[in-house]
Design a protein around this motif. Structure first.
Motif, PDB file in Angstrom:
ATOM      1  N   GLY A  92      11.399  -7.840 -15.385  1.00 10.51           N
ATOM      2  CA  GLY A  92      11.252  -7.953 -13.906  1.00 10.51           C
ATOM      3  C   GLY A  92      11.239  -7.474 -13.228  1.00 10.51           C
ATOM      4  N   VAL A  93      11.858  -5.872 -13.798  1.00  8.25           N
ATOM      5  CA  VAL A  93      11.903  -4.718 -12.730  1.00  8.25           C
ATOM      6  C   VAL A  93      11.824  -3.425 -13.388  1.00  8.25           C
ATOM      7  N   LEU A  94      10.906  -2.584 -12.121  1.00  9.96           N
ATOM      8  CA  LEU A  94       9.870  -1.437 -12.791  1.00  9.96           C
ATOM      9  C   LEU A  94      10.807  -0.556 -12.529  1.00  9.96           C
ATOM     10  N   THR A  95      11.518   0.194 -13.315  1.00  8.62           N
ATOM     11  CA  THR A  95      11.906   1.652 -13.483  1.00  8.62           C
ATOM     12  C   THR A  95      11.037   2.966 -13.415  1.00  8.62           C
ATOM     13  N   ILE A  96      11.543   3.678 -12.578  1.00 10.19           N
ATOM     14  CA  ILE A  96      10.737   5.300 -11.825  1.00 10.19           C
ATOM     15  C   ILE A  96      10.991   5.898 -11.626  1.00 10.19           C
ATOM     16  N   GLU A  97      10.955   6.969 -12.180  1.00 13.76           N
ATOM     17  CA  GLU A  97      12.086   8.311 -12.217  1.00 13.76           C
ATOM     18  C   GLU A  97      11.350   9.897 -11.999  1.00 13.76           C
ATOM     19  N   THR A  98      11.068  10.186 -10.634  1.00  8.54           N
ATOM     20  CA  THR A  98      10.849  11.302  -9.037  1.00  8.54           C
ATOM     21  C   THR A  98      10.978  12.625  -9.266  1.00  8.54           C
ATOM     22  N   ASP A  99      10.549  13.467  -9.458  1.00  3.84           N
ATOM     23  CA  ASP A  99      11.075  14.408  -8.754  1.00  3.84           C
ATOM     24  C   ASP A  99      12.592  14.748  -7.317  1.00  3.84           C
ATOM     25  N   TYR A 100      11.453  14.087  -5.879  1.00  7.02           N
ATOM     26  CA  TYR A 100      11.658  13.858  -5.204  1.00  7.02           C
ATOM     27  C   TYR A 100      12.995  13.437  -4.879  1.00  7.02           C
ATOM     28  N   SER A 101      12.981  12.473  -5.056  1.00  6.99           N
ATOM     29  CA  SER A 101      14.555  11.195  -5.569  1.00  6.99           C
ATOM     30  C   SER A 101      16.378  11.866  -6.592  1.00  6.99           C
ATOM     31  N   LYS A 102      17.296  11.839  -6.655  1.00  2.00           N
ATOM     32  CA  LYS A 102      18.369  11.637  -6.877  1.00  2.00           C
ATOM     33  C   LYS A 102      17.803  10.428  -7.958  1.00  2.00           C
ATOM     34  N   ASP A 103      17.922   9.392  -7.352  1.00  2.00           N
ATOM     35  CA  ASP A 103      18.296   7.966  -8.053  1.00  2.00           C
ATOM     36  C   ASP A 103      17.278   7.231  -8.305  1.00  2.00           C
ATOM     37  N   ASP A 104      16.823   6.742  -9.194  1.00  2.00           N
ATOM     38  CA  ASP A 104      15.548   6.223  -9.658  1.00  2.00           C
ATOM     39  C   ASP A 104      14.924   4.898  -8.855  1.00  2.00           C
ATOM     40  N   PHE A 105      14.272   5.022  -8.701  1.00  2.00           N
ATOM     41  CA  PHE A 105      13.330   3.708  -7.912  1.00  2.00           C
ATOM     42  C   PHE A 105      13.720   2.638  -8.816  1.00  2.00           C
ATOM     43  N   ARG A 106      14.166   1.485  -7.813  1.00  2.00           N
ATOM     44  CA  ARG A 106      13.771   0.167  -8.834  1.00  2.00           C
ATOM     45  C   ARG A 106      12.884  -0.785  -8.132  1.00  2.00           C
ATOM     46  N   ILE A 107      11.321  -1.059  -8.876  1.00  2.00           N
ATOM     47  CA  ILE A 107      10.377  -1.962  -8.206  1.00  2.00           C
ATOM     48  C   ILE A 107      10.561  -3.694  -8.593  1.00  2.00           C
ATOM     49  N   LYS A 108      10.328  -4.889  -7.987  1.00  2.00           N
ATOM     50  CA  LYS A 108      10.024  -5.809  -8.865  1.00  2.00           C
ATOM     51  C   LYS A 108       8.526  -5.416  -9.473  1.00  2.00           C
ATOM     52  N   TRP A 109       8.161  -5.733 -10.470  1.00  2.00           N
ATOM     53  CA  TRP A 109       6.948  -5.724 -11.786  1.00  2.00           C
ATOM     54  C   TRP A 109       5.598  -6.460 -10.136  1.00  2.00           C
ATOM     55  N   ASN A 145       0.600  -1.038  -0.124  1.00  2.00           N
ATOM     56  CA  ASN A 145       0.377   0.304  -0.133  1.00  2.00           C
ATOM     57  C   ASN A 145       0.849   0.984  -0.048  1.00  2.00           C
ATOM     58  N   ASN A 146       2.114   1.125   0.112  1.00  2.75           N
ATOM     59  CA  ASN A 146       2.904   2.222  -0.397  1.00  2.75           C
ATOM     60  C   ASN A 146       3.134   2.362  -1.406  1.00  2.75           C
ATOM     61  N   THR A 147       2.847   4.038  -2.127  1.00  2.00           N
ATOM     62  CA  THR A 147       2.071   4.942  -2.886  1.00  2.00           C
ATOM     63  C   THR A 147       3.349   5.525  -3.983  1.00  2.00           C
ATOM     64  N   ILE A 148       3.477   5.618  -5.003  1.00  2.00           N
ATOM     65  CA  ILE A 148       4.747   6.258  -5.585  1.00  2.00           C
ATOM     66  C   ILE A 148       4.475   7.599  -6.703  1.00  2.00           C
ATOM     67  N   VAL A 149       4.929   8.079  -6.368  1.00  2.00           N
ATOM     68  CA  VAL A 149       4.754   8.923  -7.503  1.00  2.00           C
ATOM     69  C   VAL A 149       5.390   9.912  -8.712  1.00  2.00           C
ATOM     70  N   GLY A 150       5.677   9.303  -9.713  1.00  2.00           N
ATOM     71  CA  GLY A 150       6.484   9.746 -11.060  1.00  2.00           C
ATOM     72  C   GLY A 150       6.259   9.290 -12.411  1.00  2.00           C
ATOM     73  N   THR A 151       7.563   8.942 -12.861  1.00  2.00           N
ATOM     74  CA  THR A 151       7.243   8.847 -14.530  1.00  2.00           C
ATOM     75  C   THR A 151       8.175   7.236 -14.826  1.00  2.00           C
ATOM     76  N   MET A 152       6.975   6.106 -14.508  1.00  2.00           N
ATOM     77  CA  MET A 152       7.760   4.840 -14.948  1.00  2.00           C
ATOM     78  C   MET A 152       8.377   5.648 -16.621  1.00  2.00           C
ATOM     79  N   LYS A 153       9.826   4.974 -16.465  1.00  3.12           N
ATOM     80  CA  LYS A 153      10.468   4.827 -17.662  1.00  3.12           C
ATOM     81  C   LYS A 153      10.525   3.404 -18.651  1.00  3.12           C
ATOM     82  N   GLU A 154      10.337   2.149 -17.921  1.00  2.99           N
ATOM     83  CA  GLU A 154      11.190   1.122 -18.149  1.00  2.99           C
ATOM     84  C   GLU A 154      10.399   0.079 -16.971  1.00  2.99           C
ATOM     85  N   MET A 155      10.034  -1.312 -17.493  1.00  6.75           N
ATOM     86  CA  MET A 155       9.935  -2.286 -17.263  1.00  6.75           C
ATOM     87  C   MET A 155      10.173  -3.492 -17.994  1.00  6.75           C
ATOM     88  N   ASN A 156      12.134  -3.527 -17.067  1.00  5.42           N
ATOM     89  CA  ASN A 156      12.749  -5.113 -18.423  1.00  5.42           C
ATOM     90  C   ASN A 156      12.896  -6.473 -17.522  1.00  5.42           C
TER      91      ASN A 156
END
Length: 341
Positions: free
Chosen positions: A44-61, A31-42
């Motif tokens: 099995g890993v989803l890459t999300i770019e956000t304005d509040y983090s220097k590095d992209d988030f990488r989360i299992k799809w 139930n955690n929520t992330i607001v950003g831009t989904m760049k890619e899922m490859n």
């Protein structure tokens, strides 16, 4: 009057910028929520770019519970279909996803999506590259070994291009230096139901087998037998034209027409660990009884900051080499490198 006009222009500009900002909402199974831009899922890993983090988030799809996005993506499904459209989680079935474009709406399971990437991405963002280097030195006899391993790939809506370069050089006192170099260039054109047409060129220079240069041009067809968020397994076959030139000037060049059958597997659902295997057999059609095999096995462990450690084994076999050459050659590599993922 001028102030009112300026204020109106600012409001319009902010509205346009907000409209163009492609903010995606991703809700995870905890139930955690992330607001950003989904760049890619490859892999099995989803890459999300956000304005509040220097590095992209990488989360299992498969850890994603809900998605809301108006972006357009190039989407690959496990049944081999490719779809251009937006992604939205079904409100009625949490494990289902709605794929929407102007022509149709598809309802698929979350785990049926094996890859997606922004359609509007520029050329550079569609390129994946890595380079790694290894060096060994032994004081005894001043034995020095240098390994360079690199690869690059580009994924489009219908095409996939890849290239690779691998070099191992060794020098030692009172022993002639040895060099082994191989390179590949390849492409795939995606067809329906996970079939693809393939073309490639392979190059090998190998002192152990007295090869100054072997050039193999291949063309054929293949299919992804398994294509999921955990792994893919593909097989292909076709024809290859093999040209060989040798380090010994007294040995005549060899040209032969060969068939080829290949199997490729990539397992990537092991957190930061990937295992890749590719084996190809070449029965000759013009040289009676000749058979060659190329094998590559690579284990890669991802580190922070896009760094990685890689272990690799490359093996070449030829049951009818030229006189004085070895029937097989292999090289084991341990390298440290960086990639763009």
């Amino acid at each position: 009057m001028k102030q009112n006009l300026l204020y109106a222009l600012v409001v319009v500009l902010v509205t346009v910028l907000q409209g163009n900002a492609q903010n995606d909402t991703i809700v995870l199974k905890n139930n955690n929520t992330i607001v950003g831009t989904m760049k890619e899922m490859n892999n099995g890993v989803l890459t999300i770019e956000t304005d509040y983090s220097k590095d992209d988030f990488r989360i299992k799809w498969l850890h994603v519970k809900k998605v809301k996005s108006m972006q357009l993506f190039l989407i690959n499904l496990s049944n081999g279909r490719r779809f251009n459209g937006s992604i939205k989680m079904s409100e009625e079935q949490p494990n289902e996803v709605l794929l929407v474009n102007e022509d149709e709406t598809l309802t698929v399971k979350v785990d049926e999506i094996v890859y997606f990437k922004e359609v509007e991405s520029d050329f550079i963002s569609r390129v994946d590259a890595e380079v790694s280097v290894g060096f060994n030195f032994t004081k005894l006899n001043n034995l020095a070994q240098l390994t360079i391993n690199s690869k690059i790939s580009y994924t489009g809506s219908k095409w996939f291009f890849n290239g690779g370069y691998n070099r191992v050089s060794s020098s030692q006192d009172n022993v002639e230096s040895t060099i082994r170099t191989d390179a590949t260039l390849g492409s795939r054109y995606f067809l329906k139901k996970d079939w693809f047409a393939l073309a490639s060129a392979n190059f090998l220079s190998n002192d152990e087998q007295k090869l100054k240069l072997r050039t193999a041009i291949q063309g054929g067809i293949g299919k992804y037998i398994i294509h999921s968020n955990k792994m893919y397994l593909a097989s292909g076959g076709g024809l290859a034209w093999n040209n060989e030139r040798y380090t010994d000037a007294d040995i005549n060049n060899r040209n032969s027409l060969e068939a080829f059958v290949s199997v490729e597997a990539n397992l990537f659902d092991f957190d930061d660990f990937d295992l890749y295997t590719h084996v190809t057999g070449y029965p000759s059609l013009t040289e009676s009884g000749r058979f060659r095999t190329d094998l590559n096995v690579t284990a890669k462990y991802d580190l922070p900051f896009n760094l990685f450690i890689k272990l690799g084994l490359t093996y070449n076999y030829d049951n009818k080499p030229v006189e004085g050459a070895s029937t097989n050659d292999y090289v084991f590599q341990a390298t440290f490198g960086w990639d763009t993922d």
